[in-house]
Design a protein around this motif. Structure first.
Motif, mmCIF file in Angstrom:
data_model
loop_
_atom_site.group_PDB
_atom_site.id
_atom_site.type_symbol
_atom_site.label_atom_id
_atom_site.label_comp_id
_atom_site.label_asym_id
_atom_site.label_seq_id
_atom_site.Cartn_x
_atom_site.Cartn_y
_atom_site.Cartn_z
ATOM 1 N N HIS A 1 -5.097 -4.781 -2.973
ATOM 2 C CA HIS A 1 -5.010 -3.680 -2.010
ATOM 3 C C HIS A 1 -5.444 -4.139 -0.616
ATOM 4 O O HIS A 1 -6.429 -4.856 -0.492
ATOM 5 N N ARG B 1 0.834 -1.190 0.000
ATOM 6 C CA ARG B 1 0.000 0.000 0.000
ATOM 7 C C ARG B 1 0.875 1.248 0.000
ATOM 8 O O ARG B 1 1.383 1.670 1.032
ATOM 9 N N HIS C 1 -3.798 6.764 -8.153
ATOM 10 C CA HIS C 1 -4.897 5.872 -8.541
ATOM 11 C C HIS C 1 -6.250 6.545 -8.255
ATOM 12 O O HIS C 1 -7.172 6.503 -9.074
ATOM 13 N N ALA C 2 -6.345 7.187 -7.089
ATOM 14 C CA ALA C 2 -7.606 7.861 -6.716
ATOM 15 C C ALA C 2 -7.920 8.989 -7.688
ATOM 16 O O ALA C 2 -9.082 9.165 -8.094
ATOM 17 N N ASP D 1 -1.519 5.300 -4.335
ATOM 18 C CA ASP D 1 -2.945 5.376 -3.992
ATOM 19 C C ASP D 1 -3.545 6.712 -4.418
ATOM 20 O O ASP D 1 -4.649 6.764 -4.968
ATOM 21 N N ARG D 2 -2.799 7.785 -4.167
ATOM 22 C CA ARG D 2 -3.303 9.119 -4.535
ATOM 23 C C ARG D 2 -3.434 9.233 -6.056
ATOM 24 O O ARG D 2 -4.425 9.751 -6.571
ATOM 25 N N ARG E 1 -4.664 -3.865 -9.138
ATOM 26 C CA ARG E 1 -4.181 -3.117 -7.982
ATOM 27 C C ARG E 1 -5.205 -3.148 -6.837
ATOM 28 O O ARG E 1 -4.854 -3.321 -5.678
ATOM 29 N N LEU E 2 -6.477 -2.974 -7.177
ATOM 30 C CA LEU E 2 -7.505 -2.958 -6.132
ATOM 31 C C LEU E 2 -7.687 -4.342 -5.510
ATOM 32 O O LEU E 2 -7.945 -4.463 -4.313
ATOM 33 N N PRO F 1 1.053 5.149 -0.362
ATOM 34 C CA PRO F 1 0.155 6.316 -0.342
ATOM 35 C C PRO F 1 0.239 7.145 -1.621
ATOM 36 O O PRO F 1 -0.769 7.664 -2.088
ATOM 37 N N GLY G 1 -9.390 6.215 2.254
ATOM 38 C CA GLY G 1 -8.872 4.961 2.818
ATOM 39 C C GLY G 1 -9.986 4.037 3.262
ATOM 40 O O GLY G 1 -9.867 3.333 4.269
ATOM 41 N N LEU H 1 -11.181 5.811 -2.101
ATOM 42 C CA LEU H 1 -9.753 5.485 -2.033
ATOM 43 C C LEU H 1 -8.986 6.609 -1.332
ATOM 44 O O LEU H 1 -8.088 6.347 -0.518
#
Lengths: 139, 160
Positions: free
Chosen positions: B155, B7, B15-16, B12-13, B151-152, B9, B88, B85
């Motif tokens: 996750h 994970r 991806h979001a 993640d950002r 990826r999800l 960050p 979180g 996402l």
């Protein structure tokens, strides 16, 4: 759409209908205690900029003013949700201009769930504005 | 430990933002362009010159005009997945996989239609803006949805 209603052009009509929808929504939310604003200016900006200009004038007025209205409704809805979810996320993670009340919203209690739900509900704003403005023109 | 490593960050950002802004934003932009300009339209649909191209135009518009509602579903679930996402929240995996499954379906139905109607090889379309846009969309949807679901699925939020 070149017709007018009481001398108002279609775009101006969309702006005014958007404003009206915004006033109704904010009044209902205030009466039900769904969300609270940190500043008194924010709900006015919300009504004028988001409901009137963005969802009314730009989405319902400009994007909605094409020939394929039946096919265009999903387009208006998805544009409304796209802007709405982004706006709610901006408030949730950055601005903090409004906070969620303790009352549940359609059974939803967590702030992030409320932000997602209201973000999707924004999709209805340009659709309702478009349908009302079109109905007024067709009277 | 493995989950904590997987994970990131920053990813993640990114991806979001892709889920919340890029996918729904590009879908909205495509349809605004489709309804208001000729940029995404193949030449035969702009100037139907013969009976064959008139028939092809009807098939093309019949097919394309069915897409706004399913595209809206993908755009909406993608935007919601991006919001979750960023927060979180485990619902990011639910909405993200839902949305990207839809995106893969749209990519495949579009690609198969283009193959059946010989759009990828039709002389009048090769090298044109409409076909270049179409091919780019097909590739981005196909590989983007694969990456996003991969990826999800891995996750840590999915396992909460």
């Amino acid at each position: 759409m070149s017709r007018t209603c009481m001398g108002l052009s279609y775009n101006l009509l969309c702006f005014l209908v958007g404003l009206g929808l915004g006033v109704l929504t904010e009044t209902a939310a205030w009466r039900l205690g769904l969300w609270r604003y940190e500043s008194r200016v924010t709900p006015i900006l919300n009504v004028v900029v988001m409901f009137g200009l963005v969802h009314g004038l730009v989405l319902a007025g400009v994007v909605g003013a094409h020939r394929h209205s039946a096919i265009g409704i999903p387009l208006l809805f998805m544009n409304g949700v796209f802007i709405g979810v982004g706006y709610e996320a901006l408030n949730q993670f950055k601005l903090g201009a409004w906070t969620w009340g303790d009352r549940s919203l359609l059974g939803i209690r967590r702030p992030v769930d409320k932000a997602a739900t209201v973000g999707v509900a924004w999709g209805a704003a340009p659709v309702i504005t478009f349908l009302i403005a079109k109905a007024l023109l067709n009277r | 430990m493995l989950d904590a490593k997987r994970r990131s960050p920053t990813v993640d950002r990114v991806h979001a933002i892709l889920l919340m802004a890029a996918i729904p934003g590009l879908i909205c932009l495509y349809w605004i362009t489709y309804f208001s300009t000729d940029l995404t339209l193949p030449t035969f649909a702009i100037h139907p010159a013969s009976l064959t191209s008139t028939n092809l135009t009807s098939i093309y518009f019949g097919f394309e005009n069915a897409f706004p509602a399913p595209d809206a579903f993908v755009a909406i679930t993608s935007a919601v997945a991006g919001l979750y996402l960023l927060a979180g929240d485990p619902k990011a995996a639910l909405f993200g996989i839902y949305s990207n499954g839809g995106l893969m379906f749209l990519a495949l139905i579009d690609m198969y239609f283009n193959i059946l109607e010989h759009f990828y090889t039709r002389k009048s379309l090769v090298g044109g803006d409409a076909l270049n846009i179409e091919i780019t969309i097909n590739i981005v949807c196909f590989f983007g949805s694969l990456w996003s679901v991969w990826r999800l699925w891995g996750h840590p939020l999915r396992k909460i």
